[in-house]
Design an enzyme around this catalytic site. Sequence first.
Site, mmCIF file in Angstrom:
data_model
loop_
_atom_site.group_PDB
_atom_site.id
_atom_site.type_symbol
_atom_site.label_atom_id
_atom_site.label_comp_id
_atom_site.label_asym_id
_atom_site.label_seq_id
_atom_site.Cartn_x
_atom_site.Cartn_y
_atom_site.Cartn_z
ATOM 1 N N HIS A 188 0.836 -1.195 0.000
ATOM 2 C CA HIS A 188 0.000 0.000 0.000
ATOM 3 C C HIS A 188 0.879 1.257 0.000
ATOM 4 C CE1 HIS A 188 -4.000 1.752 0.120
ATOM 5 N NE2 HIS A 188 -3.485 2.732 0.837
ATOM 6 N N VAL A 189 0.522 2.173 -0.866
ATOM 7 C CA VAL A 189 1.241 3.441 -0.994
ATOM 8 C C VAL A 189 1.286 4.140 0.360
ATOM 9 C CG1 VAL A 189 1.151 5.742 -2.018
ATOM 10 C CG2 VAL A 189 0.603 3.731 -3.415
ATOM 11 N N HIS A 190 2.467 4.583 0.773
ATOM 12 C CA HIS A 190 2.583 5.333 2.023
ATOM 13 C C HIS A 190 3.683 6.377 1.888
ATOM 14 C CE1 HIS A 190 5.005 1.629 2.356
ATOM 15 N NE2 HIS A 190 5.849 2.309 3.116
ATOM 16 N N LEU A 191 3.338 7.578 2.282
ATOM 17 C CA LEU A 191 4.214 8.739 2.162
ATOM 18 C C LEU A 191 4.850 9.039 3.515
ATOM 19 C CD1 LEU A 191 5.090 11.194 0.338
ATOM 20 C CD2 LEU A 191 3.104 12.396 1.293
#
Length: 295
Positions: A188-191
């Site tokens: 999952h995309v995480h910044l």
Amino acid sequence: MLARSHHSVTRLLPVKHSRSHSSTSPSRPHRSRVPTPSHPAWDPTSLRARFIPFPLPPTGAMGSRAGWDRVLEDYAKLKSPERELPPGVWVTSDEKTLTIFDGYEKAKYHLLILPRAPFPLESGGTVPASHLVNLASLLKSPHALEVLKVLERQADEVKEMIRDEMEKEEGWSWDVRVGFHAVESMRHVHLHVISSDMLSPKLKNKKHWNSFHPTLGYFLHLSNVIREVENGGYVLDSRASYEALLKEPLVSTYPPYETFKTIPDLQRHLQREWEKEGRTRKQAAGQAESNSKSG
């Protein structure tokens, strides 16, 4: 002051703690007791690193753990993360984003911003879940720019929250970096929103340091990613080329960019430089205030 958001947002709020007083029976001799803390070791109103690891998934029938790398993906799917997340993880959330404490903070302040799943689009509908598996899948998505812009707006708000606390707690504020890892360890995309001090007991090896080094190339600054997407697309290098960067020497982020042989040596250097920068900034601020009053 916190930045105002036009979204409906739930955020971390101050928590008041009550002190419990125990009484002793008059028929029994008084015994000294170790007081029970009325609050956790971390301050529930602070954005400081908490060092609360992401919980491991249940052990399967064969004794193996499955899906550890899906923890963030599970978090992003929660309908009410402010109530459903484990204690000490949630920071703020709105319809499109979820901000949490990183479970393995590498600096005094280290938060993660996740796009919610499903992620609602302005034109209607949602971003397919397969487009949010990782950064590579997002960059191939026709919805990449919309998702990145939403993450950017939330990151700006989180940075302001962090800087407000820096000023309150330390009397000065320092840089806060915003970016992705080129190769993520979790689905999952995480910044990452991480303060530049890199002072953390969880910074233990070369991989930890190099993965957040601001100029090495493994840490991809959000502003650069957005600019490239706006100009036609961001093309990632090969996984092998990025992983090779993690083996590079330990180079300081402070001039003259000295190279260190061990993590403890680097950590002592970072502590000294951060303290020196703080003294310099506070002295400059004090001088500016004095000049304004005399002028």
